[in-house]
Each structure stands twice: as structure tokens, then as C-alpha cells.
Design a protein around this motif. Structure first.
Motif, PDB file in Angstrom:
ATOM      1  N   ASN A 173      15.359  -4.630   2.447  1.00  0.00           N
ATOM      2  CA  ASN A 173      14.885  -5.847   2.477  1.00  0.00           C
ATOM      3  C   ASN A 173      15.613  -5.599   4.550  1.00  0.00           C
ATOM      4  O   ASN A 173      14.260  -5.730   4.612  1.00  0.00           O
ATOM      5  N   THR A 174      16.080  -5.249   4.426  1.00  0.00           N
ATOM      6  CA  THR A 174      15.764  -5.008   6.465  1.00  0.00           C
ATOM      7  C   THR A 174      14.931  -3.431   7.085  1.00  0.00           C
ATOM      8  O   THR A 174      15.277  -2.655   5.885  1.00  0.00           O
ATOM      9  N   PRO A 175      15.003  -4.553   8.013  1.00  0.00           N
ATOM     10  CA  PRO A 175      13.647  -2.801   8.452  1.00  0.00           C
ATOM     11  C   PRO A 175      14.573  -1.824   9.202  1.00  0.00           C
ATOM     12  O   PRO A 175      15.888  -1.530   9.940  1.00  0.00           O
ATOM     13  N   GLY A 176      14.067  -1.025   8.620  1.00  0.00           N
ATOM     14  CA  GLY A 176      15.358   0.343   9.508  1.00  0.00           C
ATOM     15  C   GLY A 176      16.221   0.530   8.379  1.00  0.00           C
ATOM     16  O   GLY A 176      17.127   1.992   8.499  1.00  0.00           O
TER      17      GLY A 176
END
Length: 178
Positions: A173-176
């Protein structure tokens, strides 16, 4: 005269009554000498026969006594031998009894030793049973603790797996993608 006749009648009456009393007393105490002589003759003949029989028995007994005196030396020797044999048997039995008594005392001592050993063993067995009961109790406590720890490990494993899943979701879920 009439007075004298009356007096003589009374004197004769009293004399006749007195003589009658005396004759009654003589009649009452009279003895039949013929039957008494016959009874005494029969008793004498019985006693004479008994005396003859007893005299014969006395002669027989005297003869037997003389024979017994002749045999008394033989009997003395025989009784002496029997007494000696009995004394020897008695001494043998006494020795056997003394040996048996000594063995009995020895067995009693051994029994006392065995009994004290058995008591000591029983005491040790009771101690071991008490130790075993304590160990069983301790094992029960350890098993209970082990069950609790197993539950805690299971719960921690669930928490870790949930945390790993949460971490994976967070990465996704985290961008990067960190």
C-alpha cells in the motif's frame, strides 16, 4: 374276817399283776436257741470255708513271692538296663533340645535383623514415595506451565504472522514499496 379277806384279795391281785408283767417281759426277751444255733452253725461253716480259701491263697502267694524273689535279680538287671537306656536317650534328647534352642535363638536374632532391615527399607520406600509424589506434583506444575507457554507461543506466532501480513500490506500500500 372280811377285812382280812379283802386285803388278801388285793395283795393277791397286785402279786398276780406283778407276775404277769414279769412273765410278759420274759416272753418278750425270750430267744429261740435252736434257730440261733442253726444260724451260728451256718455262719461258722461259711467262715471256715472262707478261712480255708484264704489259707490256700496265702500258700499260693507265699509260693509266688518265693518265685518272685528268685526272679528279682533278673528283673533288677533288666530294669537297670532299661533305666540306663532311658537315661542315655534322655541325655540325647537334652542335647538335641539345647541345639534346637540355640538354633531358635539364632533364628530370633536373624529375624530381628531382617525385621530392622525391613523397617529401614519401608522407611526409605515411604521417603521415595513422598519424593515421587512431590516430583509428580512438580511435573504437573511444569506441564501446566508448558501448556501456558505453548499457548503463549501459539498466540505470539499468530501475532507475528499477523504482523508479517500487516507489513506486507503496508509495503504493498505504500508508494515506493518500502
Amino acid at each position: 374276817m372280811t377285812k382280812l379277806a379283802k386285803r388278801l384279795v388285793y395283795v393277791l391281785l397286785s402279786l398276780s399283776l406283778t407276775l404277769m408283767g414279769v412273765s410278759m417281759a420274759v416272753n418278750a426277751t425270750s430267744t429261740d436257741w435252736k434257730s440261733k444255733l442253726k444260724t451260728q452253725s451256718e455262719a461258722k461253716s461259711k467262715l471256715t470255708a472262707r478261712l480255708d480259701f484264704l489259707n490256700q491263697r496265702a500258700e499260693v502267694e507265699t509260693k509266688e513271692l518265693a518265685d518272685a524273689n528268685g526272679l528279682s535279680e533278673f528283673h533288677k538287671r533288666s530294669y537297670g538296663e532299661r533305666i540306663a537306656a532311658t537315661k542315655a536317650e534322655l541325655a540325647k534328647v537334652r542335647r538335641s533340645l539345647e541345639m534346637t534352642h540355640a538354633e531358635y535363638l539364632q533364628a530370633q536374632e536373624q529375624f530381628k535383623k531382617d525385621l530392622s532391615l525391613q523397617d529401614e527399607t519401608t522407611r526409605k520406600l515411604k521417603e521415595l514415595q513422598a519424593n515421587l509424589a512431590a516430583l509428580e506434583k512438580q511435573k504437573g506444575a511444569f506441564d501446566e506451565q508448558n501448556d501456558q507457554l505453548t499457548e503463549m507461543v501459539g498466540e505470539m506466532e499468530r501475532n507475528v504472522s499477523e504482523l508479517e501480513r500487516s507489513a506486507a500490506l503496508l509495503k504493498a500500500n505504500t508508494p515506493g514499496g518500502r
